[in-house]
Design a protein around this motif. Structure first.
Motif, PDB file in Angstrom:
ATOM      1  N   LEU A  40       0.851  -1.190   0.000  1.00 23.14           N
ATOM      2  CA  LEU A  40       0.000   0.000   0.000  1.00 23.14           C
ATOM      3  C   LEU A  40       0.888   1.241   0.000  1.00 23.14           C
ATOM      4  CD1 LEU A  40      -3.108   0.295   0.065  1.00 23.14           C
ATOM      5  CD2 LEU A  40      -2.894   0.875   2.484  1.00 23.14           C
ATOM      6  N   ALA A  41       0.873   1.970  -1.114  1.00 23.55           N
ATOM      7  CA  ALA A  41       1.708   3.162  -1.240  1.00 23.55           C
ATOM      8  C   ALA A  41       1.039   4.400  -0.669  1.00 23.55           C
ATOM      9  CB  ALA A  41       2.055   3.396  -2.718  1.00 23.55           C
ATOM     10  N   ALA A  42      -0.299   4.460  -0.746  1.00 24.67           N
ATOM     11  CA  ALA A  42      -1.032   5.623  -0.229  1.00 24.67           C
ATOM     12  C   ALA A  42      -2.444   5.205   0.140  1.00 24.67           C
ATOM     13  CB  ALA A  42      -1.071   6.736  -1.280  1.00 24.67           C
ATOM     14  N   GLY A  43      -3.018   5.872   1.167  1.00 20.26           N
ATOM     15  CA  GLY A  43      -4.389   5.608   1.559  1.00 20.26           C
ATOM     16  C   GLY A  43      -4.509   4.490   2.576  1.00 20.26           C
ATOM     17  N   THR A  44      -5.726   3.971   2.710  1.00 14.54           N
ATOM     18  CA  THR A  44      -6.006   2.873   3.639  1.00 14.54           C
ATOM     19  C   THR A  44      -6.874   1.834   2.926  1.00 14.54           C
ATOM     20  OG1 THR A  44      -7.976   3.984   4.506  1.00 14.54           O
ATOM     21  CG2 THR A  44      -5.884   4.340   5.686  1.00 14.54           C
ATOM     22  N   ASP A  51     -10.445 -17.099   5.779  1.00 12.98           N
ATOM     23  CA  ASP A  51     -10.981 -17.544   7.065  1.00 12.98           C
ATOM     24  C   ASP A  51     -11.870 -16.504   7.730  1.00 12.98           C
ATOM     25  OD1 ASP A  51      -9.184 -15.629   7.870  1.00 12.98           O
ATOM     26  OD2 ASP A  51      -7.891 -16.985   9.020  1.00 12.98           O
ATOM     27  N   GLY A  52     -12.115 -15.361   7.044  1.00 11.29           N
ATOM     28  CA  GLY A  52     -12.999 -14.327   7.573  1.00 11.29           C
ATOM     29  C   GLY A  52     -12.305 -13.250   8.375  1.00 11.29           C
ATOM     30  N   ALA A  53     -11.002 -13.391   8.595  1.00 11.60           N
ATOM     31  CA  ALA A  53     -10.262 -12.376   9.350  1.00 11.60           C
ATOM     32  C   ALA A  53     -10.064 -11.127   8.493  1.00 11.60           C
ATOM     33  CB  ALA A  53      -8.923 -12.926   9.802  1.00 11.60           C
ATOM     34  N   ILE A  54     -10.148  -9.967   9.121  1.00 13.80           N
ATOM     35  CA  ILE A  54      -9.973  -8.696   8.410  1.00 13.80           C
ATOM     36  C   ILE A  54      -8.733  -7.982   8.953  1.00 13.80           C
ATOM     37  CG2 ILE A  54     -10.948  -6.416   7.931  1.00 13.80           C
ATOM     38  CD1 ILE A  54     -13.696  -7.637   7.984  1.00 13.80           C
ATOM     39  N   GLN A  55      -7.853  -7.576   8.047  1.00 12.99           N
ATOM     40  CA  GLN A  55      -6.660  -6.812   8.401  1.00 12.99           C
ATOM     41  C   GLN A  55      -6.806  -5.395   7.850  1.00 12.99           C
ATOM     42  OE1 GLN A  55      -4.228  -8.232  10.190  1.00 12.99           O
ATOM     43  NE2 GLN A  55      -4.945 -10.351  10.064  1.00 12.99           N
ATOM     44  N   THR A  56      -6.464  -4.413   8.657  1.00 11.18           N
ATOM     45  CA  THR A  56      -6.495  -3.022   8.205  1.00 11.18           C
ATOM     46  C   THR A  56      -5.104  -2.620   7.731  1.00 11.18           C
ATOM     47  OG1 THR A  56      -8.274  -2.456   9.729  1.00 11.18           O
ATOM     48  CG2 THR A  56      -6.962  -0.636   8.863  1.00 11.18           C
ATOM     49  N   LEU A  57      -5.040  -2.054   6.530  1.00 12.40           N
ATOM     50  CA  LEU A  57      -3.766  -1.671   5.927  1.00 12.40           C
ATOM     51  C   LEU A  57      -3.669  -0.162   5.813  1.00 12.40           C
ATOM     52  CD1 LEU A  57      -3.816  -4.169   2.905  1.00 12.40           C
ATOM     53  CD2 LEU A  57      -3.001  -4.600   5.225  1.00 12.40           C
ATOM     54  N   SER A  58      -2.489   0.367   6.046  1.00 14.02           N
ATOM     55  CA  SER A  58      -2.229   1.792   5.844  1.00 14.02           C
ATOM     56  C   SER A  58      -0.959   1.942   5.029  1.00 14.02           C
ATOM     57  CB  SER A  58      -2.095   2.505   7.195  1.00 14.02           C
ATOM     58  OG  SER A  58      -1.082   1.921   7.979  1.00 14.02           O
ATOM     59  N   ALA A  59      -0.684   3.162   4.580  1.00 13.22           N
ATOM     60  CA  ALA A  59       0.477   3.408   3.731  1.00 13.22           C
ATOM     61  C   ALA A  59       1.747   2.885   4.406  1.00 13.22           C
ATOM     62  CB  ALA A  59       0.604   4.894   3.444  1.00 13.22           C
ATOM     63  N   GLY A  60       2.535   2.132   3.646  1.00 12.56           N
ATOM     64  CA  GLY A  60       3.756   1.542   4.186  1.00 12.56           C
ATOM     65  C   GLY A  60       3.596   0.096   4.584  1.00 12.56           C
ATOM     66  N   ASN A  61       2.355  -0.389   4.602  1.00  9.47           N
ATOM     67  CA  ASN A  61       2.120  -1.793   4.924  1.00  9.47           C
ATOM     68  C   ASN A  61       2.243  -2.661   3.672  1.00  9.47           C
ATOM     69  OD1 ASN A  61      -0.525  -1.307   7.395  1.00  9.47           O
ATOM     70  ND2 ASN A  61       1.683  -1.248   7.632  1.00  9.47           N
ATOM     71  N   ALA A  62       2.754  -3.854   3.860  1.00  8.10           N
ATOM     72  CA  ALA A  62       2.816  -4.843   2.785  1.00  8.10           C
ATOM     73  C   ALA A  62       2.207  -6.141   3.307  1.00  8.10           C
ATOM     74  CB  ALA A  62       4.252  -5.070   2.333  1.00  8.10           C
ATOM     75  N   VAL A  63       1.647  -6.928   2.403  1.00 10.83           N
ATOM     76  CA  VAL A  63       1.030  -8.205   2.758  1.00 10.83           C
ATOM     77  C   VAL A  63       1.565  -9.268   1.820  1.00 10.83           C
ATOM     78  CG1 VAL A  63      -1.124  -9.450   3.123  1.00 10.83           C
ATOM     79  CG2 VAL A  63      -1.068  -6.980   3.420  1.00 10.83           C
ATOM     80  N   PHE A  64       1.952 -10.392   2.394  1.00 13.31           N
ATOM     81  CA  PHE A  64       2.471 -11.507   1.600  1.00 13.31           C
ATOM     82  C   PHE A  64       1.625 -12.729   1.906  1.00 13.31           C
ATOM     83  CE2 PHE A  64       5.936 -14.889   1.165  1.00 13.31           C
ATOM     84  CZ  PHE A  64       5.810 -14.957  -0.205  1.00 13.31           C
ATOM     85  N   LEU A  65       1.062 -13.354   0.861  1.00 10.41           N
ATOM     86  CA  LEU A  65       0.253 -14.567   0.994  1.00 10.41           C
ATOM     87  C   LEU A  65       0.979 -15.693   0.264  1.00 10.41           C
ATOM     88  CD1 LEU A  65      -1.898 -11.953   0.460  1.00 10.41           C
ATOM     89  CD2 LEU A  65      -3.459 -13.729   1.225  1.00 10.41           C
ATOM     90  N   PRO A  66       1.855 -16.433   0.956  1.00  9.06           N
ATOM     91  CA  PRO A  66       2.735 -17.403   0.289  1.00  9.06           C
ATOM     92  C   PRO A  66       2.033 -18.594  -0.324  1.00  9.06           C
ATOM     93  CG  PRO A  66       2.936 -17.568   2.677  1.00  9.06           C
ATOM     94  CD  PRO A  66       2.108 -16.350   2.401  1.00  9.06           C
ATOM     95  N   HIS A  67       0.777 -18.866   0.073  1.00  9.81           N
ATOM     96  CA  HIS A  67       0.064 -20.019  -0.467  1.00  9.81           C
ATOM     97  C   HIS A  67      -0.914 -19.629  -1.583  1.00  9.81           C
ATOM     98  CE1 HIS A  67       1.715 -22.234   2.897  1.00  9.81           C
ATOM     99  NE2 HIS A  67       1.231 -21.330   3.716  1.00  9.81           N
ATOM    100  N   GLY A  68      -0.922 -18.349  -1.971  1.00  6.45           N
ATOM    101  CA  GLY A  68      -1.840 -17.919  -3.022  1.00  6.45           C
ATOM    102  C   GLY A  68      -3.295 -18.009  -2.614  1.00  6.45           C
ATOM    103  N   SER A  69      -3.578 -17.816  -1.337  1.00  2.00           N
ATOM    104  CA  SER A  69      -4.951 -17.934  -0.838  1.00  2.00           C
ATOM    105  C   SER A  69      -5.847 -16.845  -1.421  1.00  2.00           C
ATOM    106  CB  SER A  69      -4.961 -17.812   0.697  1.00  2.00           C
ATOM    107  OG  SER A  69      -4.064 -18.739   1.274  1.00  2.00           O
ATOM    108  N   GLY A  70      -7.124 -17.178  -1.622  1.00  2.00           N
ATOM    109  CA  GLY A  70      -8.088 -16.193  -2.084  1.00  2.00           C
ATOM    110  C   GLY A  70      -8.328 -15.133  -1.013  1.00  2.00           C
ATOM    111  N   HIS A  71      -8.591 -13.889  -1.442  1.00  4.32           N
ATOM    112  CA  HIS A  71      -8.814 -12.802  -0.490  1.00  4.32           C
ATOM    113  C   HIS A  71      -9.442 -11.612  -1.215  1.00  4.32           C
ATOM    114  CE1 HIS A  71      -4.885 -12.199  -2.376  1.00  4.32           C
ATOM    115  NE2 HIS A  71      -5.015 -10.911  -2.132  1.00  4.32           N
ATOM    116  N   LYS A  72      -9.873 -10.634  -0.424  1.00  2.00           N
ATOM    117  CA  LYS A  72     -10.456  -9.417  -0.975  1.00  2.00           C
ATOM    118  C   LYS A  72      -9.794  -8.205  -0.335  1.00  2.00           C
ATOM    119  CE  LYS A  72     -14.972 -11.639  -1.626  1.00  2.00           C
ATOM    120  NZ  LYS A  72     -16.400 -11.646  -1.234  1.00  2.00           N
TER     121      LYS A  72
END
Length: 305
Positions: A40-44, A51-72
């Motif tokens: 995430l370069a800018a914004g939120t 599994d239904g868990a929700i993560q909040t992302l802000s500028a400077g955050n990165a997310v890595f999903l090593p198993h290629g799991s589906g997500h939104k």
């Protein structure tokens, strides 16, 4: 650890630079054998896992999903969610495209997204131990080196310059290596026998020797000598730590490497057998089928079907 990370490879990389309006939603379908990466370069934004868990992302955050799991990824739970693979895109190069939502030119959120085949080479045994989702704060001290690399990736992705795919691939290699190293340094959730062995100075010498020379016909005595232990003490400690006998580990390692060479590097079966120290192609094929349950020829065809 340095020796093993050198075997990491990312293939088939596709990047998207996404400019999103104040209300947006994108669905990323599950892609087994691949990994997703978002920065995430800018914004939120918010990320909803399978599994239904929700993560909040802000500028400077990165997310890595090593198993290629589906997500939104979306702005809010009420936002319309679009399949990212069906969104209108503007190609920037062979491997990079731009996605933009909204009718005006204002982008409230900008993020950089990648999908790639994730192969840790000699560390492939770590992949099943990785969590479905790894959150990285690129502004933190643990990942202080990431922010300039991620910023360079983001700029390269939108510049559309000659050779950007190659540069992005190399930058992505570094980012993934830093993330994997950080995870290993944190103990992999204290669940990895492999990492425990790497942290054990004497066992790690034998493991690194195996990874450096997978084609050598190792004996337990030779591996024990690498570790500076007696044969019996080494064999017992290796079995207790890794969970398999030393020579079984060596055989499985050879076959993981063989599969990479066959399926991705398109080496001939004869060449793979030679490089891994087998006296004949037939001997290699028998060992390959015994350990993997399939034939070398089948692995070569995997990436062409």
């Amino acid at each position: 650890m340095n020796e093993l990370l050198l075997g990491m490879r990312l293939r088939g990389m596709q990047y998207r630079r996404i400019h999103a309006s104040d209300s947006f939603g994108f669905a990323f379908k599950a892609k087994p054998g691949c990994a997703y990466f978002h920065f995430l370069a800018a914004g939120t934004a918010h990320l909803l896992s399978e599994d239904g868990a929700i993560q909040t992302l802000s500028a400077g955050n990165a997310v890595f999903l090593p198993h290629g799991s589906g997500h939104k990824i979306f702005s809010d739970p009420k936002a319309v969610v679009l399949d990212i693979d069906h969104c209108d895109v503007m190609p920037l190069s062979e491997t990079v495209s731009a996605v933009k939502t909204g009718l005006n030119n204002t982008s409230h959120t900008i993020f950089f997204s990648g999908c790639m085949e994730f192969d840790l080479g000699g560390l492939q045994g770590l992949v099943p131990l990785m969590p479905e989702l790894m959150m990285i704060d690129a502004t933190s001290q643990r990942y202080v080196e990431l922010m300039p690399i991620l910023t360079a990736m983001e700029k390269e992705a939108c510049a559309g310059r000659v050779g950007d795919a190659g540069i992005l691939a190399r930058l992505a290699d570094v980012v993934m290596a830093v993330i994997v190293r950080g995870w290993v340094e944190c103990g992999c959730g204290n669940s990895s026998a492999f990492v425990t062995a790497l942290r054990e100075p004497r066992l790690s010498r034998a493991i690194l020797a195996l990874h450096r020379q997978p084609g050598h016909d190792w004996t337990v005595a030779e591996l024990a000598a690498e570790s500076g232990l007696s044969r019996s003490v080494f064999a017992k400690r290796f079995q207790e730590t890794i969970g398999v006998a030393p020579l079984r580990y060596a055989g499985e390692l050879r076959m993981r490497i063989a599969r990479t060479w066959l399926a991705y590097d398109r080496m001939s079966i004869e060449r793979v057998a030679e490089r891994l120290g087998y006296a004949s192609q037939a001997a290699f094929s028998r060992a390959y089928k015994r350990i993997t349950g399939t034939s070398p020829g089948h692995s070569r065809r995997e990436q062409t079907t």
